[in-house]
Design a protein around this motif. Structure first.
Motif, PDB file in Angstrom:
ATOM      1  N   ARG A  92     -10.927  17.489 -38.249  1.00 51.94           N
ATOM      2  CA  ARG A  92     -10.352  17.596 -39.593  1.00 51.94           C
ATOM      3  C   ARG A  92      -9.378  18.769 -39.671  1.00 51.94           C
ATOM      4  NH1 ARG A  92     -11.170  20.377 -44.422  1.00 51.94           N
ATOM      5  NH2 ARG A  92     -11.273  19.090 -46.326  1.00 51.94           N
ATOM      6  N   GLY A  93      -8.200  18.502 -40.256  1.00 53.72           N
ATOM      7  CA  GLY A  93      -7.221  19.556 -40.453  1.00 53.72           C
ATOM      8  C   GLY A  93      -6.224  19.725 -39.332  1.00 53.72           C
ATOM      9  N   VAL A  94      -6.368  18.974 -38.247  1.00 53.30           N
ATOM     10  CA  VAL A  94      -5.390  19.016 -37.162  1.00 53.30           C
ATOM     11  C   VAL A  94      -4.410  17.862 -37.368  1.00 53.30           C
ATOM     12  CG1 VAL A  94      -5.021  18.786 -34.682  1.00 53.30           C
ATOM     13  CG2 VAL A  94      -6.942  20.141 -35.543  1.00 53.30           C
ATOM     14  N   GLY A  95      -3.117  18.197 -37.510  1.00 53.37           N
ATOM     15  CA  GLY A  95      -2.104  17.172 -37.712  1.00 53.37           C
ATOM     16  C   GLY A  95      -1.899  16.352 -36.458  1.00 53.37           C
ATOM     17  N   ASN A  96      -1.743  15.029 -36.634  1.00 53.62           N
ATOM     18  CA  ASN A  96      -1.585  14.153 -35.470  1.00 53.62           C
ATOM     19  C   ASN A  96      -0.410  13.214 -35.664  1.00 53.62           C
ATOM     20  OD1 ASN A  96      -4.031  11.593 -36.205  1.00 53.62           O
ATOM     21  ND2 ASN A  96      -3.354  13.183 -37.561  1.00 53.62           N
ATOM     22  N   SER A  97       0.287  12.928 -34.541  1.00 54.21           N
ATOM     23  CA  SER A  97       1.436  12.037 -34.549  1.00 54.21           C
ATOM     24  C   SER A  97       1.465  11.247 -33.255  1.00 54.21           C
ATOM     25  CB  SER A  97       2.734  12.849 -34.695  1.00 54.21           C
ATOM     26  OG  SER A  97       3.864  12.005 -34.627  1.00 54.21           O
ATOM     27  N   TYR A  98       2.035  10.031 -33.336  1.00 54.71           N
ATOM     28  CA  TYR A  98       2.050   9.145 -32.166  1.00 54.71           C
ATOM     29  C   TYR A  98       3.410   8.466 -32.084  1.00 54.71           C
ATOM     30  CZ  TYR A  98      -2.793   9.994 -33.199  1.00 54.71           C
ATOM     31  OH  TYR A  98      -3.967  10.630 -33.497  1.00 54.71           O
ATOM     32  N   GLN A  99       3.978   8.477 -30.880  1.00 56.47           N
ATOM     33  CA  GLN A  99       5.251   7.805 -30.631  1.00 56.47           C
ATOM     34  C   GLN A  99       5.043   6.709 -29.600  1.00 56.47           C
ATOM     35  OE1 GLN A  99       8.779   9.570 -28.344  1.00 56.47           O
ATOM     36  NE2 GLN A  99       9.481   9.746 -30.492  1.00 56.47           N
ATOM     37  N   ALA A 100       5.262   5.462 -30.033  1.00 57.32           N
ATOM     38  CA  ALA A 100       5.079   4.332 -29.123  1.00 57.32           C
ATOM     39  C   ALA A 100       6.165   4.356 -28.049  1.00 57.32           C
ATOM     40  CB  ALA A 100       5.136   3.024 -29.893  1.00 57.32           C
ATOM     41  N   LEU A 101       5.766   4.156 -26.803  1.00 55.66           N
ATOM     42  CA  LEU A 101       6.708   4.145 -25.689  1.00 55.66           C
ATOM     43  C   LEU A 101       6.942   2.747 -25.144  1.00 55.66           C
ATOM     44  CD1 LEU A 101       5.538   7.358 -23.785  1.00 55.66           C
ATOM     45  CD2 LEU A 101       7.272   7.137 -25.584  1.00 55.66           C
ATOM     46  N   GLU A 102       6.202   1.765 -25.660  1.00 55.02           N
ATOM     47  CA  GLU A 102       6.390   0.369 -25.281  1.00 55.02           C
ATOM     48  C   GLU A 102       6.341  -0.487 -26.541  1.00 55.02           C
ATOM     49  OE1 GLU A 102       3.676  -1.124 -22.375  1.00 55.02           O
ATOM     50  OE2 GLU A 102       3.624   0.752 -21.243  1.00 55.02           O
ATOM     51  N   ASP A 103       7.030  -1.623 -26.504  1.00 55.32           N
ATOM     52  CA  ASP A 103       6.881  -2.585 -27.587  1.00 55.32           C
ATOM     53  C   ASP A 103       5.437  -3.075 -27.636  1.00 55.32           C
ATOM     54  OD1 ASP A 103       9.573  -2.292 -27.943  1.00 55.32           O
ATOM     55  OD2 ASP A 103      10.128  -4.271 -27.133  1.00 55.32           O
ATOM     56  N   GLY A 104       4.967  -3.358 -28.831  1.00 55.87           N
ATOM     57  CA  GLY A 104       3.619  -3.922 -28.976  1.00 55.87           C
ATOM     58  C   GLY A 104       2.510  -2.932 -28.658  1.00 55.87           C
ATOM     59  N   THR A 105       2.758  -1.659 -28.902  1.00 55.30           N
ATOM     60  CA  THR A 105       1.710  -0.657 -28.677  1.00 55.30           C
ATOM     61  C   THR A 105       0.733  -0.653 -29.862  1.00 55.30           C
ATOM     62  OG1 THR A 105       3.079   0.753 -27.273  1.00 55.30           O
ATOM     63  CG2 THR A 105       1.235   1.803 -28.422  1.00 55.30           C
ATOM     64  N   THR A 106      -0.549  -0.719 -29.559  1.00 55.58           N
ATOM     65  CA  THR A 106      -1.579  -0.767 -30.600  1.00 55.58           C
ATOM     66  C   THR A 106      -2.596   0.332 -30.344  1.00 55.58           C
ATOM     67  OG1 THR A 106      -1.344  -3.161 -30.767  1.00 55.58           O
ATOM     68  CG2 THR A 106      -3.319  -2.187 -31.752  1.00 55.58           C
ATOM     69  N   TYR A 107      -2.888   1.090 -31.381  1.00 59.49           N
ATOM     70  CA  TYR A 107      -3.959   2.071 -31.234  1.00 59.49           C
ATOM     71  C   TYR A 107      -4.963   1.889 -32.358  1.00 59.49           C
ATOM     72  CZ  TYR A 107      -1.503   5.195 -34.578  1.00 59.49           C
ATOM     73  OH  TYR A 107      -0.882   5.743 -35.672  1.00 59.49           O
ATOM     74  N   ALA A 108      -6.207   2.239 -32.027  1.00 57.81           N
ATOM     75  CA  ALA A 108      -7.306   2.154 -32.988  1.00 57.81           C
ATOM     76  C   ALA A 108      -7.897   3.541 -33.168  1.00 57.81           C
ATOM     77  CB  ALA A 108      -8.377   1.192 -32.497  1.00 57.81           C
ATOM     78  N   TYR A 109      -8.435   3.787 -34.367  1.00 55.99           N
ATOM     79  CA  TYR A 109      -9.070   5.076 -34.586  1.00 55.99           C
ATOM     80  C   TYR A 109     -10.270   4.931 -35.502  1.00 55.99           C
ATOM     81  CZ  TYR A 109      -5.681   5.018 -38.499  1.00 55.99           C
ATOM     82  OH  TYR A 109      -4.908   4.675 -39.585  1.00 55.99           O
TER      83      TYR A 109
END
Length: 459
Positions: A113-130
């Motif tokens: 909690r409180g840590v900023g997070n960001s994600y940049q897809a490097l391939e088409d159709g990238t899926t992440y779950a959390y």
């Protein structure tokens, strides 16, 4: 491929990278995205996920803004590859610290909690779950910081100017203008009693609740509190009228405050992963043993002790709990020491029982010990906590007070419990109330000797 998951630390405190083995063949692969037993053994917190979310990124370059959320999360890719960047947006010396990780299906990241997070897809159709441990709510606001802030110096594989970023995320402030996310707080219940006042002195940033405004015995009252703001609850509230507890009305009040209220609190603690500190009493024992340690089974003599023992048993079911068992509490309010000092000043020569033996506990010392347990990371469980030094009787204490007030010790006459109680409606008291302090001393806390606390109190 590894035989089991492994955990790596990062420059951000609490941000952990988990290497997940992929078990595959010609058909594809399988992984244990969250395996509680294994991951706890590796050092991940038991963060109690309640919701599973999935984010699909259609094209490479899709970049999610750096948001700090008011919950913990475990992030893992299902398909594709991505670049993950994190910024510590919690108050403290780590504020602004960054970490980056190359993400693929064999890597997961635990984000506190409180840590900023960001994600940049490097391939088409990238899926992440959390997985997250709070349900999403539309009224929640996040701390956020600009993706391209030079102060962060994040080396994005696809420059932010060329990435697909929402208009909202392009307008996020730079780090120098970000207000750190408020940490979860401590809540003190019964904050205006003798112990509650001492707790407020040592926990000045805690929220304080008066039992006149929050009825712990009312199940509906708990729904009116935003428990997501808290990580710790210190329960300093109790029904302590030992003699009145033996009456019909007192019996009901004692059980409601000392037992039923704890059922409601335990339910809330389980739902919100709260640490609960609960203050107990030597009255849960019958006093036949000369010294009581934490393993002694309950054997209460009267209604007050019975209701406190029931409350202790309820609190013990909470995963993160400290039961702090104390005796003969002296604080800011009416108490035995003040009564004896007043009698000494009024020229009265009282008779005081000399066959009940224990140690006084002064509320500043009790509050200090509670804070020690919370801040030291001591194992959860039950701890005895009273003043230190040699045990004494109530008569011994009265004589100590009289001498400090300029009277002779002999002005206090010893008497037996039976003689003192003759003709009075008194609840039974344990004859021996001495608590074994070795367990809490092993955590590094040394209680102040009673005589030192008594000098300071009377001064």
């Amino acid at each position: 491929m590894t035989s089991g998951p492994a955990v790596r630390a990062t420059p951000i405190d609490g941000l952990l990278v988990v290497d997940l083995p992929l078990h595959g063949d010609s058909r594809g692969w399988f992984k244990e995205n969250w395996q509680r037993e294994k991951m706890l053994a590796l050092g991940l917190p038991d963060f109690g996920p309640v919701q599973n979310n999935v984010s699909y990124n259609a094209r490479a370059g899709a970049t999610r803004g750096i948001h700090a959320e008011p919950w913990d999360k475990l992030v893992s890719l299902m398909t594709g590859t991505a670049f993950g960047a994190w910024v510590d947006l919690r108050p403290g010396p780590g504020f602004g610290t960054t970490a980056t990780v190359d993400l693929h299906p064999g890597v997961a990241v635990f984000v506190p909690r409180g840590v900023g997070n960001s994600y940049q897809a490097l391939e088409d159709g990238t899926t992440y779950a959390y997985l997250v441990n709070e349900h999403w709510r539309p009224d929640v606001t996040y701390a956020a910081v600009a993706l391209d802030d030079p102060a962060l110096a994040i080396q994005w594989p696809i420059p932010i100017a060329d990435a697909e970023v929402s208009d909202k995320d392009r307008d996020n402030p730079r780090l120098e203008h970000v207000t750190p996310m408020e940490p979860r707080r401590t809540l003190i219940l019964g904050a205006y009693g003798q112990l509650g006042r001492a707790l407020r002195d040592v926990l000045p940033t805690a929220d304080a609740v008066d039992l006149d405004t929050f009825d712990m015995t009312d199940a509906d009252a708990y729904a009116g509190v935003d428990w997501t703001r808290y990580d710790t609850v210190v329960n300093a509230a109790a029904y302590t009228a030992v003699d009145a507890a033996e009456t019909p009305d007192g019996r009901r009040a004692a059980w409601a405050a000392n037992a039923t209220a704890l059922v409601h609190l335990a339910r809330v603690a389980a739902a919100h992963r709260l640490t609960v500190v609960h203050v107990s009493s030597d009255y849960v024992f019958d006093g036949t043993r000369e010294v009581h340690d934490e393993s002694e089974p309950f054997s209460p003599l009267g209604v007050y002790g019975q209701s406190k023992a029931a409350g202790d048993a309820v609190v013990a079911t909470i995963d993160r709990h400290y039961v702090v068992r104390t005796s003969w509490v002296i604080g800011d309010g009416g108490n035995f020491v003040r009564t004896m000092a007043r009698l000494a000043g009024d020229g009265v020569s009282p008779s005081v029982v000399d066959d009940q033996v224990g140690r006084l506990t002064f509320t500043p010392d009790l509050a200090r010990g509670i804070v020690h347990l919370l801040q030291s990371g001591a194992p959860y469980g039950t701890y005895n906590l009273s003043g230190g030094g040699d045990p004494t009787s109530w008569c011994d204490i009265a004589r100590e007070v009289f001498v400090r007030c300029g009277r002779a010790a002999e002005d206090v006459t010893p008497t037996s419990t039976e003689a003192y109680g003759k003709g009075k409606d008194l609840a039974p008291r344990p004859r021996h109330s001495v608590l074994d302090l070795s367990k809490i001393e092993a955590t590094g806390f040394v209680p102040t000797p009673v005589k030192e606390s008594l000098d300071a109190y009377l001064a």
